[in-house]
Design a protein around this motif. Sequence first.
Motif, PDB file in Angstrom:
ATOM      1  N   GLN A 296      -5.192 -22.224 -41.100  1.00 32.26           N
ATOM      2  CA  GLN A 296      -5.160 -20.860 -40.577  1.00 32.26           C
ATOM      3  C   GLN A 296      -6.186 -19.939 -41.242  1.00 32.26           C
ATOM      4  O   GLN A 296      -6.212 -18.742 -40.961  1.00 32.26           O
ATOM      5  N   GLU A 297      -7.031 -20.461 -42.128  1.00 30.79           N
ATOM      6  CA  GLU A 297      -8.067 -19.626 -42.737  1.00 30.79           C
ATOM      7  C   GLU A 297      -9.138 -19.348 -41.679  1.00 30.79           C
ATOM      8  O   GLU A 297      -9.705 -20.277 -41.094  1.00 30.79           O
ATOM      9  N   ILE A 298      -9.414 -18.077 -41.420  1.00 28.03           N
ATOM     10  CA  ILE A 298     -10.298 -17.753 -40.303  1.00 28.03           C
ATOM     11  C   ILE A 298     -11.401 -16.768 -40.677  1.00 28.03           C
ATOM     12  O   ILE A 298     -12.170 -16.358 -39.813  1.00 28.03           O
ATOM     13  N   ASN A 299     -11.520 -16.403 -41.945  1.00 30.62           N
ATOM     14  CA  ASN A 299     -12.512 -15.387 -42.286  1.00 30.62           C
ATOM     15  C   ASN A 299     -13.171 -15.726 -43.616  1.00 30.62           C
ATOM     16  O   ASN A 299     -12.630 -16.456 -44.447  1.00 30.62           O
ATOM     17  N   THR A 300     -14.352 -15.156 -43.806  1.00 36.08           N
ATOM     18  CA  THR A 300     -15.128 -15.397 -45.017  1.00 36.08           C
ATOM     19  C   THR A 300     -14.318 -15.063 -46.265  1.00 36.08           C
ATOM     20  O   THR A 300     -13.697 -14.002 -46.352  1.00 36.08           O
ATOM     21  N   GLY A 301     -14.329 -15.985 -47.225  1.00 40.71           N
ATOM     22  CA  GLY A 301     -13.683 -15.733 -48.502  1.00 40.71           C
ATOM     23  C   GLY A 301     -12.221 -16.072 -48.561  1.00 40.71           C
ATOM     24  O   GLY A 301     -11.607 -15.948 -49.632  1.00 40.71           O
ATOM     25  N   GLU A 302     -11.617 -16.488 -47.429  1.00 44.94           N
ATOM     26  CA  GLU A 302     -10.208 -16.857 -47.463  1.00 44.94           C
ATOM     27  C   GLU A 302     -10.083 -18.225 -48.136  1.00 44.94           C
ATOM     28  O   GLU A 302     -10.656 -19.216 -47.682  1.00 44.94           O
ATOM     29  N   ALA A 303      -9.303 -18.260 -49.215  1.00 40.13           N
ATOM     30  CA  ALA A 303      -9.397 -19.376 -50.150  1.00 40.13           C
ATOM     31  C   ALA A 303      -8.460 -20.527 -49.843  1.00 40.13           C
ATOM     32  O   ALA A 303      -8.629 -21.619 -50.388  1.00 40.13           O
ATOM     33  N   GLY A 304      -7.459 -20.314 -49.008  1.00 39.65           N
ATOM     34  CA  GLY A 304      -6.497 -21.373 -48.772  1.00 39.65           C
ATOM     35  C   GLY A 304      -5.502 -21.498 -49.912  1.00 39.65           C
ATOM     36  O   GLY A 304      -5.570 -20.808 -50.933  1.00 39.65           O
ATOM     37  N   MET A 305      -4.580 -22.428 -49.756  1.00 40.91           N
ATOM     38  CA  MET A 305      -3.526 -22.601 -50.754  1.00 40.91           C
ATOM     39  C   MET A 305      -4.060 -23.116 -52.082  1.00 40.91           C
ATOM     40  O   MET A 305      -3.506 -22.836 -53.149  1.00 40.91           O
ATOM     41  N   GLY A 306      -5.168 -23.851 -52.039  1.00 41.49           N
ATOM     42  CA  GLY A 306      -5.706 -24.427 -53.268  1.00 41.49           C
ATOM     43  C   GLY A 306      -6.010 -23.401 -54.332  1.00 41.49           C
ATOM     44  O   GLY A 306      -5.861 -23.674 -55.539  1.00 41.49           O
ATOM     45  N   GLU A 307      -6.420 -22.194 -53.935  1.00 43.19           N
ATOM     46  CA  GLU A 307      -6.763 -21.163 -54.911  1.00 43.19           C
ATOM     47  C   GLU A 307      -5.543 -20.718 -55.699  1.00 43.19           C
ATOM     48  O   GLU A 307      -5.646 -20.396 -56.890  1.00 43.19           O
TER      49      GLU A 307
ATOM     50  N   GLU B 211      -8.801 -13.678 -32.695  1.00 42.74           N
ATOM     51  CA  GLU B 211      -7.933 -14.358 -33.661  1.00 42.74           C
ATOM     52  C   GLU B 211      -7.476 -13.420 -34.763  1.00 42.74           C
ATOM     53  O   GLU B 211      -6.376 -13.585 -35.317  1.00 42.74           O
ATOM     54  N   PHE B 212      -8.279 -12.404 -35.088  1.00 41.58           N
ATOM     55  CA  PHE B 212      -7.892 -11.466 -36.145  1.00 41.58           C
ATOM     56  C   PHE B 212      -6.782 -10.527 -35.680  1.00 41.58           C
ATOM     57  O   PHE B 212      -5.971 -10.062 -36.484  1.00 41.58           O
ATOM     58  N   HIS B 213      -6.729 -10.242 -34.393  1.00 41.22           N
ATOM     59  CA  HIS B 213      -5.686  -9.367 -33.859  1.00 41.22           C
ATOM     60  C   HIS B 213      -4.356 -10.096 -33.698  1.00 41.22           C
ATOM     61  O   HIS B 213      -3.291  -9.492 -33.843  1.00 41.22           O
ATOM     62  N   VAL B 214      -4.409 -11.384 -33.359  1.00 44.10           N
ATOM     63  CA  VAL B 214      -3.185 -12.063 -32.928  1.00 44.10           C
ATOM     64  C   VAL B 214      -2.596 -13.006 -33.961  1.00 44.10           C
ATOM     65  O   VAL B 214      -1.490 -13.505 -33.764  1.00 44.10           O
ATOM     66  N   GLN B 215      -3.290 -13.273 -35.053  1.00 48.85           N
ATOM     67  CA  GLN B 215      -2.715 -14.195 -36.033  1.00 48.85           C
ATOM     68  C   GLN B 215      -1.396 -13.632 -36.561  1.00 48.85           C
ATOM     69  O   GLN B 215      -1.319 -12.489 -36.993  1.00 48.85           O
ATOM     70  N   GLY B 216      -0.363 -14.439 -36.495  1.00 47.23           N
ATOM     71  CA  GLY B 216       0.961 -14.004 -36.920  1.00 47.23           C
ATOM     72  C   GLY B 216       1.782 -13.375 -35.814  1.00 47.23           C
ATOM     73  O   GLY B 216       2.984 -13.171 -35.968  1.00 47.23           O
ATOM     74  N   LEU B 217       1.147 -13.064 -34.689  1.00 43.96           N
ATOM     75  CA  LEU B 217       1.835 -12.477 -33.548  1.00 43.96           C
ATOM     76  C   LEU B 217       1.786 -13.478 -32.391  1.00 43.96           C
ATOM     77  O   LEU B 217       1.230 -14.558 -32.522  1.00 43.96           O
ATOM     78  N   GLU B 218       2.372 -13.116 -31.244  1.00 45.72           N
ATOM     79  CA  GLU B 218       2.393 -14.055 -30.142  1.00 45.72           C
ATOM     80  C   GLU B 218       2.571 -13.356 -28.804  1.00 45.72           C
ATOM     81  O   GLU B 218       2.920 -12.183 -28.736  1.00 45.72           O
ATOM     82  N   LEU B 219       2.315 -14.130 -27.752  1.00 44.67           N
ATOM     83  CA  LEU B 219       2.518 -13.714 -26.375  1.00 44.67           C
ATOM     84  C   LEU B 219       3.435 -14.737 -25.711  1.00 44.67           C
ATOM     85  O   LEU B 219       3.587 -15.854 -26.188  1.00 44.67           O
ATOM     86  N   ASP B 220       4.009 -14.353 -24.573  1.00 43.95           N
ATOM     87  CA  ASP B 220       4.731 -15.359 -23.793  1.00 43.95           C
ATOM     88  C   ASP B 220       3.749 -16.257 -23.047  1.00 43.95           C
ATOM     89  O   ASP B 220       3.904 -17.472 -23.017  1.00 43.95           O
ATOM     90  N   TRP B 221       2.727 -15.645 -22.448  1.00 48.88           N
ATOM     91  CA  TRP B 221       1.731 -16.380 -21.672  1.00 48.88           C
ATOM     92  C   TRP B 221       0.352 -15.908 -22.115  1.00 48.88           C
ATOM     93  O   TRP B 221       0.098 -14.711 -22.187  1.00 48.88           O
ATOM     94  N   ALA B 222      -0.530 -16.844 -22.421  1.00 46.44           N
ATOM     95  CA  ALA B 222      -1.851 -16.492 -22.941  1.00 46.44           C
ATOM     96  C   ALA B 222      -2.947 -17.048 -22.058  1.00 46.44           C
ATOM     97  O   ALA B 222      -2.856 -18.176 -21.554  1.00 46.44           O
TER      98      ALA B 222
END
Length: 655
Positions: A389-400, A558-569
Amino acid sequence: MNRCFYSDTITGFINSSLEHILGVLAGANRFALRQTQRDAWCEQIVLLRRELVGFEGIVSFEYSVPRIGKRIDVVLLIGPIIFVIEFKIGADSYSRMDSDQVWDYALDLKNFHEASHDACIVPILLASNAGIPEVAPRLATDNVFEPIHTNGDNLGGVVRAVLGVVEGGKIDSEAWHTGRYHPTPTIVEAALALYGGHSVEDISRSDAGAINLTSTSAAISKIIEQSRSLGEKSICFVTGVPGAGKTLVGLNIATAHFDPKSELYSVFLSGNGPLVDVLREALARDKVRRQKEEGVTARLGEARSEVKAFIQNVHNFRDEGLEGERAPVEHVVLFDEAQRAWNLDQTANFMKRKRNRPDFDKSEPEFLISCMDRHQDWAVIVCLIGGGQEINTGEAGMGEWLRALRKSFPDWSIYISDKLTDSEFDVRDELSVLAPDQQPTTIEHLHLSVSMRSFRAENVSLFVKQVLDEQEEEARLTLASISASYPIVLTRDLQAAKEWLRQQARGSERYGLLVSSQAERLRPHAIHVKAPMDPIHWFLDDKRDVRSSYYLEDVATEFHVQGLELDWAGVVWDADFRRIPSGWGHFSFSGDRWNHIRKEERKTYQKNAYRVLMTRARQGMVIVVPEGDPTDPTRRSEFYDETYEYLGCTGIPML
């Protein structure tokens, strides 16, 4: 659980006194009983006792729908049919919003109430002062009728008309009332329900096909209690596939310990700005709505201020930690989407530019742990981690997070699931170099492997993973197993996709268009990815608002919707992530041309962006791969054709 205020046979209901029925309703009502509510019940009772003469069945008042946070006015069980009635006493018209409301109730029973799955369900909107429209019952393929309108004078006739077109045996009323309710709420619905006092058991599935969120919450609560009693500092990682309920688990813990005076006071933190904004606004609006229903003067500004304490931006928490060396007031913090925390370079760069701290030498995970480490007695950090789910520059993931623990916090206890060797988490190296006395404790319930978002098909996230990992044959097999309950279709016609979305959605089911943040060449299709959109209006406003997702004009990335959802996309695919002879090609648009992306990190972000986009829909999606334009060198046909052909080869049917 008794889900209704009052229930009786129709005969018993008709023969009971008005005062008795009102007394039962008032006794079950936990709020102050206003005269307007009492009057409404009186009118409903009088009307139903008149119109239900001659029928046999069950009548129930104020049936709880915790996923939505509301109650159905009346449910009738007559023969093989469930009648869901929404009363609008005094209304002189049948509004679209009211019709959608009762349709939502019917769909909720169909989708989430075990004993209603196979029954015919008829939503009825009763506007007492409106005219009597012609009754033409229209049944959908899943046995949920389109809403029927009546002013009540012909309610008995409506019931007879529907009974005349539906065959089947009588519903077992006892089995229906005791039937299990397994909702899968959107994150907005979940936040509203938890904040309103419902438990996670009320609003989450607990069937054998899903990992019980209650078990995950219980595992975290046990870690918190143990850490407090032993004076330990602990960090636990809750992992899961997209839509599995990680955020819901975090919200559940936060609402369970929402009292600032409690030693267990917890706070829910997220670096996802759109998610924080949408949840806060939803909570504030709902608080105002509930206060008005209770006859209390409500102000939206005050409600917004109050909910800020419940859901906070992680960057505000971080900045507060910069102000001094005091320990935070909270002993428990829950970091949502913790995989998006910044690495050292990104954090140091930000601190130098924005906070005037040129010598800052900690990654964001290391600094956040250091803030909680200031507690002299005990502390708990809960990291909610999404794989891939890392989608942007500098996002380190769980390893950090693990590197920070190994480097600076050897005395912290670590709790993980046994699934962290999966490729989406990629922390095997970090786990292997932890010191012997820092080895994690493994708890199975800290991983959520089943998507709760796509309640119609649990393996949607697996299908998406296989598509993105170029596992064509595996993707075809997975799609075949989910296609009956979760439609995915493919088209090259954006207008056809929009019409498909409108036709699929019923009631207030939300639909919208999603695109990659790098989709720069969709402008000929009236999609301008750089045009500003407000996630609050897009996700929360209704069909009347041009800024809402329903209008299919503004698009979300992807920055607007990560963590959110729609019924139909509707996912509109551009040439930034395209099929080329060697596999997936990665491109960014600059100036007047597409340029190859060379850095592996950026390639991963781009792939994950499409993973996010393709896992937002709860009930189904349409994928649009536009036709190219041979006269436009930035939209050549080959930029799109191979992607379209590949998706078709994974088994996605053409619209």
